[in-house]
Design a protein around this motif. Sequence first.
Motif, mmCIF file in Angstrom:
data_model
loop_
_atom_site.group_PDB
_atom_site.id
_atom_site.type_symbol
_atom_site.label_atom_id
_atom_site.label_comp_id
_atom_site.label_asym_id
_atom_site.label_seq_id
_atom_site.Cartn_x
_atom_site.Cartn_y
_atom_site.Cartn_z
ATOM 1 N N ASN A 73 0.806 -1.219 0.000
ATOM 2 C CA ASN A 73 0.000 0.000 0.000
ATOM 3 C C ASN A 73 0.843 1.276 0.000
ATOM 4 O O ASN A 73 0.373 2.321 0.435
ATOM 5 C CB ASN A 73 -0.938 0.046 1.205
ATOM 6 C CG ASN A 73 -1.967 -1.063 1.166
ATOM 7 O OD1 ASN A 73 -2.670 -1.233 0.173
ATOM 8 N ND2 ASN A 73 -2.045 -1.826 2.222
ATOM 9 N N ARG A 96 -8.605 1.921 6.382
ATOM 10 C CA ARG A 96 -7.524 0.974 6.560
ATOM 11 C C ARG A 96 -6.973 1.100 7.980
ATOM 12 O O ARG A 96 -6.548 0.131 8.587
ATOM 13 C CB ARG A 96 -6.426 1.279 5.529
ATOM 14 C CG ARG A 96 -5.435 0.201 5.302
ATOM 15 C CD ARG A 96 -4.909 0.253 3.870
ATOM 16 N NE ARG A 96 -4.195 1.484 3.581
ATOM 17 C CZ ARG A 96 -2.933 1.715 3.958
ATOM 18 N NH1 ARG A 96 -2.276 0.811 4.637
ATOM 19 N NH2 ARG A 96 -2.336 2.833 3.638
ATOM 20 N N PHE A 97 -7.007 2.305 8.509
ATOM 21 C CA PHE A 97 -6.484 2.520 9.856
ATOM 22 C C PHE A 97 -7.592 2.738 10.884
ATOM 23 O O PHE A 97 -7.360 2.587 12.071
ATOM 24 C CB PHE A 97 -5.512 3.714 9.865
ATOM 25 C CG PHE A 97 -4.148 3.386 9.328
ATOM 26 C CD1 PHE A 97 -3.105 3.088 10.193
ATOM 27 C CD2 PHE A 97 -3.909 3.338 7.967
ATOM 28 C CE1 PHE A 97 -1.848 2.765 9.709
ATOM 29 C CE2 PHE A 97 -2.645 3.012 7.471
ATOM 30 C CZ PHE A 97 -1.619 2.725 8.341
ATOM 31 N N ILE A 192 2.880 4.531 7.497
ATOM 32 C CA ILE A 192 2.876 3.434 6.541
ATOM 33 C C ILE A 192 2.243 2.175 7.124
ATOM 34 O O ILE A 192 1.375 1.568 6.518
ATOM 35 C CB ILE A 192 4.316 3.100 6.109
ATOM 36 C CG1 ILE A 192 4.943 4.307 5.438
ATOM 37 C CG2 ILE A 192 4.333 1.897 5.203
ATOM 38 C CD1 ILE A 192 4.266 4.707 4.166
ATOM 39 N N ARG A 193 2.714 1.790 8.271
ATOM 40 C CA ARG A 193 2.176 0.590 8.916
ATOM 41 C C ARG A 193 2.125 0.814 10.416
ATOM 42 O O ARG A 193 2.753 1.747 10.927
ATOM 43 C CB ARG A 193 3.011 -0.645 8.586
ATOM 44 C CG ARG A 193 4.483 -0.395 8.644
ATOM 45 C CD ARG A 193 5.330 -1.521 8.067
ATOM 46 N NE ARG A 193 6.607 -0.964 7.645
ATOM 47 C CZ ARG A 193 6.908 -0.710 6.371
ATOM 48 N NH1 ARG A 193 6.047 -1.033 5.417
ATOM 49 N NH2 ARG A 193 8.049 -0.154 6.058
ATOM 50 N N ALA A 194 1.375 -0.017 11.098
ATOM 51 C CA ALA A 194 1.214 0.147 12.537
ATOM 52 C C ALA A 194 0.964 -1.206 13.186
ATOM 53 O O ALA A 194 0.443 -2.125 12.553
ATOM 54 C CB ALA A 194 0.066 1.102 12.837
ATOM 55 N N GLU A 195 1.376 -1.297 14.441
ATOM 56 C CA GLU A 195 1.052 -2.474 15.245
ATOM 57 C C GLU A 195 0.088 -2.039 16.338
ATOM 58 O O GLU A 195 0.269 -0.984 16.929
ATOM 59 C CB GLU A 195 2.313 -3.054 15.891
ATOM 60 C CG GLU A 195 3.455 -3.318 14.927
ATOM 61 C CD GLU A 195 4.744 -2.645 15.365
ATOM 62 O OE1 GLU A 195 4.994 -2.563 16.574
ATOM 63 O OE2 GLU A 195 5.474 -2.166 14.476
ATOM 64 N N ARG B 249 -3.103 -8.933 19.320
ATOM 65 C CA ARG B 249 -2.207 -8.136 18.487
ATOM 66 C C ARG B 249 -2.745 -8.054 17.063
ATOM 67 O O ARG B 249 -3.349 -8.993 16.549
ATOM 68 C CB ARG B 249 -0.805 -8.756 18.511
ATOM 69 C CG ARG B 249 -0.526 -9.732 17.403
ATOM 70 C CD ARG B 249 0.689 -10.584 17.595
ATOM 71 N NE ARG B 249 0.332 -11.990 17.360
ATOM 72 C CZ ARG B 249 0.032 -12.486 16.174
ATOM 73 N NH1 ARG B 249 0.024 -11.713 15.111
ATOM 74 N NH2 ARG B 249 -0.298 -13.740 16.030
ATOM 75 N N ASN B 250 -2.518 -6.924 16.448
ATOM 76 C CA ASN B 250 -2.987 -6.726 15.082
ATOM 77 C C ASN B 250 -1.996 -5.842 14.358
ATOM 78 O O ASN B 250 -1.366 -4.982 14.955
ATOM 79 C CB ASN B 250 -4.368 -6.074 15.082
ATOM 80 C CG ASN B 250 -5.081 -6.272 13.781
ATOM 81 O OD1 ASN B 250 -4.771 -7.190 13.021
ATOM 82 N ND2 ASN B 250 -6.039 -5.414 13.492
ATOM 83 N N GLU B 251 -1.869 -6.075 13.066
ATOM 84 C CA GLU B 251 -0.980 -5.246 12.274
ATOM 85 C C GLU B 251 -1.778 -4.560 11.190
ATOM 86 O O GLU B 251 -2.604 -5.177 10.521
ATOM 87 C CB GLU B 251 0.123 -6.097 11.640
ATOM 88 C CG GLU B 251 0.828 -6.962 12.660
ATOM 89 C CD GLU B 251 2.265 -7.279 12.302
ATOM 90 O OE1 GLU B 251 2.591 -7.247 11.106
ATOM 91 O OE2 GLU B 251 3.041 -7.565 13.237
ATOM 92 N N LEU B 252 -1.536 -3.261 11.034
ATOM 93 C CA LEU B 252 -2.210 -2.504 9.984
ATOM 94 C C LEU B 252 -1.175 -2.168 8.913
ATOM 95 O O LEU B 252 -0.049 -1.806 9.222
ATOM 96 C CB LEU B 252 -2.787 -1.218 10.546
ATOM 97 C CG LEU B 252 -3.636 -1.334 11.805
ATOM 98 C CD1 LEU B 252 -4.158 0.034 12.210
ATOM 99 C CD2 LEU B 252 -4.790 -2.289 11.587
ATOM 100 N N SER B 253 -1.562 -2.287 7.680
ATOM 101 C CA SER B 253 -0.674 -1.864 6.609
ATOM 102 C C SER B 253 -1.490 -1.637 5.348
ATOM 103 O O SER B 253 -0.940 -1.169 4.374
ATOM 104 C CB SER B 253 0.417 -2.894 6.348
ATOM 105 O OG SER B 253 -0.129 -4.048 5.805
#
Lengths: 253, 253
Positions: A73, A96-97, A192-195, B249-253
């Motif tokens: 993405n 997405r977020f 860009i990305r997140a946990e 836990r989760n990851e967003l991207s």
Amino acid sequence: MVSSPASSTTDPVSDGPAFSPLYQQIKTLITRSLQAGEWRPGELIPSEVELAARYKVSQGTVRKAIDALADENLVVRRQGKGTFVATHSEQKIQFRFLRLMSDDGETGNVTRRVIDCRRLRAPADVSRALELKAGDPVVEVRRVMHFRGVPVVLDDIWLPGNLFKGLTGERLAEYRGPMYGMFETEFGVRMIRAEEQLRAVAADATASELLQVAQGAPLLSVERLSRTYDDKPVELRRGLYNTEAHYYRNELS
Amino acid sequence: MVSSPASSTTDPVSDGPAFSPLYQQIKTLITRSLQAGEWRPGELIPSEVELAARYKVSQGTVRKAIDALADENLVVRRQGKGTFVATHSEQKIQFRFLRLMSDDGETGNVTRRVIDCRRLRAPADVSRALELKAGDPVVEVRRVMHFRGVPVVLDDIWLPGNLFKGLTGERLAEYRGPMYGMFETEFGVRMIRAEEQLRAVAADATASELLQVAQGAPLLSVERLSRTYDDKPVELRRGLYNTEAHYYRNELS
DNA sequence: GAGTGGTCTAGACCACTGA
DNA sequence: CAGTGGTCTAGACCACTCG
């Protein structure tokens, strides 16, 4: 194109030259250009043939690199038009977020109200998460999101002060649309990305007041660490979600 | 190979012949073989050259189809060895569906205790979610998962009775390892993807007793609908997670 | 060494966009 | 119409596994 081994973000640090395929190296180069702002969010990047010429590789190799970037993405392909740098200021990409959905399917109007915004020296846990030095400045924001006028999300947000110079409650308040859109256009910081770490917690006095729920009521706690291109953390966010009439959706595959 | 348009799972139902690329059609054919059990979980599927010969296309096209299947975790590639059908009975893949982590990083020993297992006619909400006819038989399972001996997860599970003939509490209890592993080896039902809805709720009397928390304590509620190859729902699961010392836990991207 | 998946190339053609 | 990304092919070579 370089043929010697190039380090990749996912390469093991172990011994050996750690072979890296050409398309990976190209991907890294393109990512660097994105990070450097050579092409800004929403803009068109050069066509595959142009990039192939620039890097002296075949179009197929550039294609594979861009495919990978699109998967992550970072970039959006549009047939017949070209490839664009992804942006948070797009209707389509917003959820997405923000993974909260209303029970009845419709999310409805989203409004954001800034409760507080101040600069301070980072508390220990915040500086650790953001990988700052103890006492580095951070911007602390508290805000509430309303869905159809009802308060549903209480967010506490910490941002590295050095990256967000000049960020004030006023500027936040007057900005329409998602915060991440503002961050990328106003401060050149792109998430860009997140946990995320999710928990169920009981509402304390503050949450109870701001979300208009009883004290002790169960709330969904979402702690998010967002990163930018080079995986550097650029935001810590602690959210409390009232899940009476909304849920956090997730897909496993 | 067929050259006329083939319907894809993601095709719009709208007008037009809906062009479908060759590799998509190949992907569909391979998926059908997986679904039909031509190659079972854990087994090796034919090599790319073999499949190219079988379908009368180039190896590159087969490759692209398999790449897509690998992206969706239906299949696992191993350089030098071949391509294998993915399986839930693998250490590595287990935490794809179990997203609970201990605060200290170590997940520790996981044990599962079946509290109850019975067959009954599906309640209205269950039959709706599983797309069954009202009154169709379902298997209802209640179980608790312990992490290092401490009860952390209470699951209520519903399975279509027709797919799980002969499933009893005894068989569940004597099986070691993840439930989804048993489902695929014993009943030929493979969970491919799932949608989850997360909420914070207060512990009721049952949860309070089984998870050893105070009544009213906040718990993370996870409602999961799992689907198999053809997107048919094959499991409804309502989990209650004690997130005192664990998080989702989760990851967003 | 034979067989597997992984990379890279070059070229042909198709589908879509917009001037 | 020219220019973009999307598909498909054929062939060469590389990296890995295992007997």
